[in-house]
Write a protein that holds these residues in place. Sequence first.
Motif, mmCIF file in Angstrom:
data_model
loop_
_atom_site.group_PDB
_atom_site.id
_atom_site.type_symbol
_atom_site.label_atom_id
_atom_site.label_comp_id
_atom_site.label_asym_id
_atom_site.label_seq_id
_atom_site.Cartn_x
_atom_site.Cartn_y
_atom_site.Cartn_z
ATOM 1 N N TRP A 139 0.829 -1.207 0.000
ATOM 2 C CA TRP A 139 0.000 0.000 0.000
ATOM 3 C C TRP A 139 0.862 1.255 0.000
ATOM 4 N N TYR A 140 1.886 1.271 0.826
ATOM 5 C CA TYR A 140 2.764 2.440 0.899
ATOM 6 C C TYR A 140 3.466 2.697 -0.435
ATOM 7 N N SER A 141 3.919 1.629 -1.082
ATOM 8 C CA SER A 141 4.680 1.797 -2.316
ATOM 9 C C SER A 141 3.867 2.505 -3.386
ATOM 10 N N GLY A 142 2.579 2.188 -3.478
ATOM 11 C CA GLY A 142 1.750 2.800 -4.503
ATOM 12 C C GLY A 142 1.593 4.298 -4.345
ATOM 13 N N ILE A 143 1.679 4.793 -3.096
ATOM 14 C CA ILE A 143 1.506 6.237 -2.872
ATOM 15 C C ILE A 143 2.814 6.899 -2.418
ATOM 16 N N SER A 144 3.914 6.142 -2.414
ATOM 17 C CA SER A 144 5.191 6.716 -1.969
ATOM 18 C C SER A 144 5.632 7.908 -2.811
ATOM 19 N N PRO A 145 5.391 7.931 -4.146
ATOM 20 C CA PRO A 145 5.743 9.154 -4.878
ATOM 21 C C PRO A 145 5.001 10.382 -4.362
ATOM 22 N N ALA A 146 3.743 10.198 -3.919
ATOM 23 C CA ALA A 146 2.986 11.329 -3.374
ATOM 24 C C ALA A 146 3.599 11.813 -2.062
ATOM 25 N N VAL A 147 4.139 10.892 -1.267
ATOM 26 C CA VAL A 147 4.826 11.282 -0.032
ATOM 27 C C VAL A 147 6.047 12.133 -0.372
ATOM 28 N N ALA A 148 6.810 11.685 -1.371
ATOM 29 C CA ALA A 148 7.995 12.443 -1.783
ATOM 30 C C ALA A 148 7.609 13.793 -2.383
ATOM 31 N N ASN A 149 6.495 13.837 -3.111
ATOM 32 C CA ASN A 149 6.057 15.070 -3.769
ATOM 33 C C ASN A 149 5.511 16.117 -2.818
ATOM 34 N N GLN A 150 5.313 15.768 -1.574
ATOM 35 C CA GLN A 150 4.522 16.609 -0.673
ATOM 36 C C GLN A 150 5.015 18.043 -0.598
ATOM 37 N N SER A 183 3.659 -9.055 -18.225
ATOM 38 C CA SER A 183 4.727 -8.189 -17.737
ATOM 39 C C SER A 183 4.809 -8.225 -16.220
ATOM 40 N N ALA A 184 6.039 -8.152 -15.696
ATOM 41 C CA ALA A 184 6.242 -8.171 -14.241
ATOM 42 C C ALA A 184 6.045 -6.795 -13.622
ATOM 43 N N PHE A 185 5.527 -5.822 -14.411
ATOM 44 C CA PHE A 185 5.425 -4.462 -13.902
ATOM 45 C C PHE A 185 4.548 -4.370 -12.666
ATOM 46 N N LEU A 186 3.382 -4.998 -12.711
ATOM 47 C CA LEU A 186 2.456 -4.862 -11.587
ATOM 48 C C LEU A 186 3.056 -5.433 -10.313
ATOM 49 N N ASN A 187 3.864 -6.501 -10.423
ATOM 50 C CA ASN A 187 4.580 -6.995 -9.251
ATOM 51 C C ASN A 187 5.631 -5.992 -8.794
ATOM 52 N N ALA A 188 6.293 -5.373 -9.777
ATOM 53 C CA ALA A 188 7.338 -4.414 -9.434
ATOM 54 C C ALA A 188 6.779 -3.127 -8.851
ATOM 55 N N MET A 189 5.455 -2.876 -9.021
ATOM 56 C CA MET A 189 4.834 -1.675 -8.451
ATOM 57 C C MET A 189 5.086 -1.589 -6.954
ATOM 58 N N SER A 190 5.170 -2.747 -6.300
ATOM 59 C CA SER A 190 5.383 -2.739 -4.857
ATOM 60 C C SER A 190 6.800 -2.377 -4.484
ATOM 61 N N SER A 191 7.634 -2.087 -5.480
ATOM 62 C CA SER A 191 9.033 -1.780 -5.194
ATOM 63 C C SER A 191 9.368 -0.310 -5.376
ATOM 64 N N PHE A 192 8.455 0.497 -5.919
ATOM 65 C CA PHE A 192 8.806 1.872 -6.243
ATOM 66 C C PHE A 192 9.219 2.668 -5.012
ATOM 67 N N GLY A 193 8.668 2.296 -3.860
ATOM 68 C CA GLY A 193 9.050 2.993 -2.641
ATOM 69 C C GLY A 193 10.505 2.814 -2.269
ATOM 70 N N ILE A 194 11.152 1.774 -2.801
ATOM 71 C CA ILE A 194 12.580 1.557 -2.530
ATOM 72 C C ILE A 194 13.391 2.773 -2.950
ATOM 73 N N PHE A 195 12.997 3.413 -4.040
ATOM 74 C CA PHE A 195 13.795 4.489 -4.615
ATOM 75 C C PHE A 195 13.517 5.848 -3.977
ATOM 76 N N VAL A 196 12.306 6.067 -3.486
ATOM 77 C CA VAL A 196 11.989 7.382 -2.930
ATOM 78 C C VAL A 196 12.062 7.417 -1.404
ATOM 79 N N THR A 197 11.921 6.268 -0.738
ATOM 80 C CA THR A 197 11.943 6.272 0.733
ATOM 81 C C THR A 197 13.265 6.769 1.295
ATOM 82 N N PRO A 198 14.439 6.356 0.744
ATOM 83 C CA PRO A 198 15.685 6.938 1.267
ATOM 84 C C PRO A 198 15.746 8.449 1.085
#
Length: 593
Positions: free
Chosen positions: A278-289, A420-435
């Motif tokens: 759940w967090y990963s899907g909205i992590s870009p919005a956290v970074a954009n705040q 495509s493995a994209f939808l599985n990889a969606m749960s990983s996007f937070g890896i890049f913005v959380t740090p």
Amino acid sequence: MNKHASPIRSLLSCTDVEIVRTNLEMEKQRMPQTTLQKFLRFLDVPHDDKPLSALRNPDLEPIGLSERVWGFWSFFAYWGLPNFAVATFSTGSALLALDLNIQQSIGALTIANVLIAVFTILNSNPAVKYHLGYTLSQRMVFGIYGSYLGIIIRVGISVVFYGYQAWLGGLCFNMVFDSFSHNYLHMANTFPESVPMAKKDLIGFLCFQLVQMPFAYVRPSRVNVPSIVTCLMTLFAIIGMLAYLMNTNGGPGPLYYKKVNLSVSQRSWAWLYAMTIWYSGISPAVANQSDYSRFSSNTWRCYAGLFIGIVLPGTFVSLAGMLCASACKGLYGTAYWTPNEIVEEWLSNSYSSKGRAAAFFIGISFTGSQVFLNLTQNGYPCGMDLAGIFPRYINVTRGTLFVQLVSWVVQPWTFFNTSSAFLNAMSSFGIFVTPIVTLNVIEFYWIRRSKITLLDFFTLSPKGAYWYDHGFNWKSLLVLIVGIVLGLPGLVYETQPEIKVNTGMMNYYYGYMFFIPVVTGVLYYGLTKAFPNHHEKLRQDDPVDFFNCFSDKETADMGMLPHSKANMCEVLDAAEPHNYADEIILGEGKEEV
């Protein structure tokens, strides 16, 4: 102190004067001589005689009072948009796949939303206090040149997510078109089997893109009102769908009563992974705040809007989506996870005036929320970031148009219609913005003690507060790389199931929402203690409101001289190398102003 020295010259240190002088040299407009120089001058962004340089354009500057118009409902809507959306409505399909039931999934989401709200508020405070966006905060964390890494990461994520959300928007648009025409509802797909999309899906996607494009010319601070309206419309649409399906089915359906057969350990990791997904899907919005918190007219209204907008809609819409899918399972034998699937089922069974009206209202509501969701979460932020990379030639409008055009390149239809493995990889996007978010919080609160100088964001002077080592903060860059690298093995395991899994790294990936902030936060704080930053302007505010972005109360609270034409003339005069340089007095005169 020289009794004839002006208040400005008394406030400015020698370092301030050198930085102002360097900035003036960078911003000096020279007459183009060659054809190439004339062409490049033609490409300059409109700036109304405001400063323009390799680090600065009007869209990058801290914003003034005229654009600080967002209150409680604006921030509620900013977070309502990603929650009153197709992706959130269908979140349950991923969570129930972890062998959790609806009750446990909602429990995990509620905890995650509270933590996300706290993390977002912490990340937003530099923008609330100093009215600057994500792009400038990267210069504070990574250095003037090092900031490009954090900016490029978000540009890449924005382009991918823009295409993804635009495709979902096209599916929503098709609900409206389905309500207009029975033939459109049953349109034959004339594409060959090798093309991973249906003809009507492409039409909806194209129309959605065309609808979005004019909004590139709207200032980001002015989309708050239509965002509020579309959020309310989508809320009513979701309530209507939920009430109808639950009433028709006579209850919540079979998925609601699903039993969980997991051990305590398995259940714990499933909860953790559910929260991370759940967090990963909205992590870009956290970074954009920061890009939107700077529009705040009141600090506590901003915080309240963020907190309630994250927690309540984020929990309710996910629950509604699960209950709707469960009721559909009981009614139609299939769990439908998206609104367009539910609407198509209704219209296919009975193409009545009532069904068409419901399809139109639901379609127009979800389409509206997708438009402003995509603009605020992906379009405008990408425009702001590209402005940070090419300030002379790209502003928010041009950058938003760019992402709208290149979002086709990611071929978003393959995310949904192939293996495509994209939808599985969606749960990983937070890896890049959380740090990045973690480093921003550590740098602002612990290292700089909530005090930063705005003047230094726009200088290439080695004496600038964000110059670090040749324009790079090696400590934060090292921590960012470590934070990302530790999460990559789990991503590989998730997308390549044939690879033998390392349990420790897989568990780290399942809970990276918690582990990355701890690891990167501790490591960065430790490095800054071992290799401290001794810059003379550390934990200082500007002596003068150089950008006319603070109210009289704010300048008084920060001990800052207000901006005025007379004052700024003195600043420019003091910066000239042949005037008053010998009259600059360090640390004196502030009490007399």
